[in-house]
Design an enzyme around this catalytic site. Structure first.
Site, short mmCIF file in Angstrom:
data_model
loop_
_atom_site.label_atom_id
_atom_site.label_comp_id
_atom_site.label_asym_id
_atom_site.label_seq_id
_atom_site.Cartn_x
_atom_site.Cartn_y
_atom_site.Cartn_z
N TYR A 1 -23.53 -11.93 23.99
CA TYR A 1 -22.92 -10.89 23.16
C TYR A 1 -23.15 -11.30 21.69
CZ TYR A 1 -20.53 -10.19 27.63
OH TYR A 1 -20.24 -10.01 28.97
N CYS B 1 -1.29 5.46 7.24
CA CYS B 1 -2.62 5.04 7.71
C CYS B 1 -2.52 4.29 9.04
CB CYS B 1 -3.27 4.20 6.62
SG CYS B 1 -4.45 3.00 7.20
N ASP C 1 -18.95 -14.06 23.19
CA ASP C 1 -18.11 -13.32 22.22
C ASP C 1 -18.15 -11.83 22.58
OD1 ASP C 1 -16.79 -12.44 19.98
OD2 ASP C 1 -18.35 -13.00 18.55
N CYS D 1 -12.09 -11.08 20.47
CA CYS D 1 -11.35 -10.23 19.52
C CYS D 1 -10.21 -9.52 20.24
CB CYS D 1 -12.28 -9.24 18.84
SG CYS D 1 -13.21 -8.25 20.01
N CYS E 1 0.81 -1.21 0.00
CA CYS E 1 0.00 0.00 0.00
C CYS E 1 0.85 1.27 0.00
CB CYS E 1 -0.87 -0.04 1.26
SG CYS E 1 -1.86 1.41 1.46
N1 SAH Z 1 -21.27 -12.72 18.30
C1 SAH Z 1 -21.54 -11.65 17.41
C2 SAH Z 1 -21.14 -10.27 17.93
C3 SAH Z 1 -19.79 -10.13 18.57
S1 SAH Z 1 -19.24 -8.48 18.87
C4 SAH Z 1 -20.94 -11.90 16.05
O1 SAH Z 1 -20.15 -12.81 15.89
O2 SAH Z 1 -21.28 -11.18 15.11
C5 SAH Z 1 -19.75 -8.17 20.49
C6 SAH Z 1 -21.20 -7.82 20.64
O3 SAH Z 1 -21.43 -7.60 22.03
C7 SAH Z 1 -21.67 -6.56 19.94
O4 SAH Z 1 -22.80 -6.85 19.16
C8 SAH Z 1 -22.04 -5.60 21.07
O5 SAH Z 1 -23.13 -4.76 20.77
C9 SAH Z 1 -22.40 -6.58 22.17
N2 SAH Z 1 -22.29 -6.08 23.54
C10 SAH Z 1 -21.40 -5.20 24.05
N3 SAH Z 1 -21.57 -5.05 25.37
C11 SAH Z 1 -22.60 -5.86 25.73
C12 SAH Z 1 -23.25 -6.15 26.97
N4 SAH Z 1 -22.86 -5.58 28.10
N5 SAH Z 1 -24.25 -7.04 26.97
C13 SAH Z 1 -24.65 -7.65 25.81
N6 SAH Z 1 -24.07 -7.41 24.62
C14 SAH Z 1 -23.05 -6.53 24.56
#
Ligand code: SAH
Length: 447
Positions: A305, A72, A374, A401, A66
């Site tokens: 999550y 960036c 997650d 992540c 890049c």
């Molecule tokens: N499992 C999903 C999202 C993972 S990202 C996937 O694979 O697409 C993490 C997610 O947690 C996000 O959608 C975010 O909005 C949610 N999140 C963040 N804090 C939270 C909380 N205190 N309780 C419930 N969800 C939450």
């Protein structure tokens, strides 16, 4: 002072580290084992090191693709061969888990991509005026300067093209970008999401106010750019913060969302709800997580999550029942719609804080066999983990992540659970991120 240094270790951000007069310095863009020439300012107040020259390049060094690699800051591993990036990420995980648990887990190689380019299914471009010229692209690392660039090699190529065309259209229609100081102008950001499976494109025009003169003609011209643009949404962001999206939205064309397919299921993507950025690797990630969960027909699963419900919905036909909890209202609504699109009826969607909800489940003495969690980069909470210990699911699959917060959470569970396996997935090639899946199993009660 100039100094020749051999790089012996990379730090947690994959930057080279070296010590001089007992002070620690870091430099980006180097590889372990390389001999480099650096300019060092060792005055403790200004302490910094700048890379001047690579004297002995590593065999794993490649030329960054890049042209804005040094500015960036997004793809900081571009100077390293892709296979070696995977090796380094695996070593990074091994070190992290070893340092935390004083145990060698022999983590297998991070699962990478065959073709690790153009994987991002979402991009937001900032629009600004710079000396009477309209520029659009991304922020320079650590600054508020916009780099006038829309040819990102990790971005979906069609998204790059559409964004460049939209920039030209804004100029043609003589719209003004929003000026943060004067509070004048209309356009703030253009967000584009595209599904590589359905090919549908969602364009989100982020404006500083609701009033959008000439919008009908603009949208007409916009959808002519590419017949795969199936939705155009105006998002009004009158906030002072650097958040991209505001609350209020108006659908200007189409249904206001697009679909993506993951592992044979169909998912709705809107402007606001979380959706994994790299769809191809999301399938790899989910498959690996589901394999670890080893679900059976009588299991009750908690997907915590949950975003738009993807993991829970993909698991739904393998189990008796799924509880899916997510804090963002719009995402939960998408989750419910996604259940309908896929004819799934055994998933209970809950719009709540995961900690609050799991405590309710624990109080109700709800039986849960498996938890797939997650959480966001900040990790979970002690209260959430305590509730797990009350519910005692036989397995926990922790997808993260941010493994740095993950290991703290895992440590908290180890009085009742054992780490059975750890696997990394490269969701963001060329960047210093890695996603991890850890399987924990409930310890057998002592007899
Ligand atoms: N499992 C999903 C999202 C993972 S990202 C996937 O694979 O697409 C993490 C997610 O947690 C996000 O959608 C975010 O909005 C949610 N999140 C963040 N804090 C939270 C909380 N205190 N309780 C419930 N969800 C939450």
């Amino acid at each position: 002072m100039k100094k020749e240094i051999v790089i012996n270790s990379l730090n947690i951000d994959f930057k080279g580290e070296f010590k001089l007069n007992n002070q620690l310095f870091t430099i980006p863009g180097v590889i372990n084992g390389e001999k480099v020439l650096v300019e060092v300012d060792d005055n403790p107040r200004f302490k910094k090191a700048k890379l001047l020259k690579i004297i002995t390049p590593s065999k794993n060094r490649v030329n960054p693709i890049c042209p804005i690699f040094n500015k960036c800051g997004g793809c900081s591993l571009q100077h390293i061969k892709y296979q070696e990036q995977l090796v380094l990420k695996t070593k990074w995980m091994n070190d992290l888990f070893y340092n935390k648990f004083k145990k060698n887990f022999n983590i297998p190689l991070v699962l990478g991509m065959k073709d690790p380019k153009h994987y991002r299914n979402k991009n937001q471009m900032v629009i600004k005026k710079d000396k009477n010229k309209i520029i659009a692209g991304m922020y320079e690392e650590g600054t508020h300067q916009v780099l006038d660039f829309n040819n990102c090699f990790i971005q979906d190529e069609i998204i790059n093209k559409v964004q460049e065309q939209i920039k030209k259209l804004i100029i043609e229609f003589k719209y003004q970008p929003f000026d943060e100081d004067k509070k004048t102008g209309l356009f703030r950001h253009i967000l584009v999401k595209r599904s590589s499976s359905t090919k549908e494109i969602l364009v989100v025009l982020v404006t500083s106010k609701l009033d959008f003169p000439g919008k009908n003609n603009f949208v007409k011209a916009l959808i002519k750019l590419n017949k795969e643009i199936t939705s155009v949404v105006q998002n009004v962001n009158d906030r002072k913060t650097s958040a991209v999206l505001g609350e209020k939205e108006v659908v200007l064309y189409g249904p206001g969302f697009i679909f993506d397919n993951l592992l044979g299921k169909k998912f709705k993507i809107t402007s606001k709800s979380f959706y994994q950025i790299n769809s191809l690797q999301t399938e790899v990630l989910y498959q690996a997580a589901i394999k670890e969960a080893n679900l059976s027909k009588d299991d009750v699963l908690l997907d915590a999550y949950a975003g738009v419900g993807t993991i829970g919905l993909i698991c739904a036909d393998k189990v008796k029942k799924v509880y899916s909890v997510e804090i963002v209202k719009d995402a939960v609504k998408c989750g419910k719609d996604n259940a309908k699109y896929n004819n799934i009826s055994n998933v209970v969607f809950v719009n709540d804080d995961a900690t609050k909800y799991i405590n309710e489940l624990a109080q109700r003495k709800e039986h849960i066999d498996v938890i797939i969690m997650d959480p966001p980069r900040s990790g979970s909470t002690k209260e959430f983990l305590n509730a797990i210990k009350l519910i005692k699911p036989k397995k926990i699959v922790y997808v993260s992540c941010n493994p740095i917060t993950q290991v703290d959470d895992l440590e908290y569970l180890l009085d009742q659970y054992t780490i059975k396996s750890i696997q990394g997935v490269d969701m963001f090639p060329f960047t210093n991120h890695v996603e991890t899946i850890t399987l924990l199993c409930l310890k057998e009660p002592k007899k």
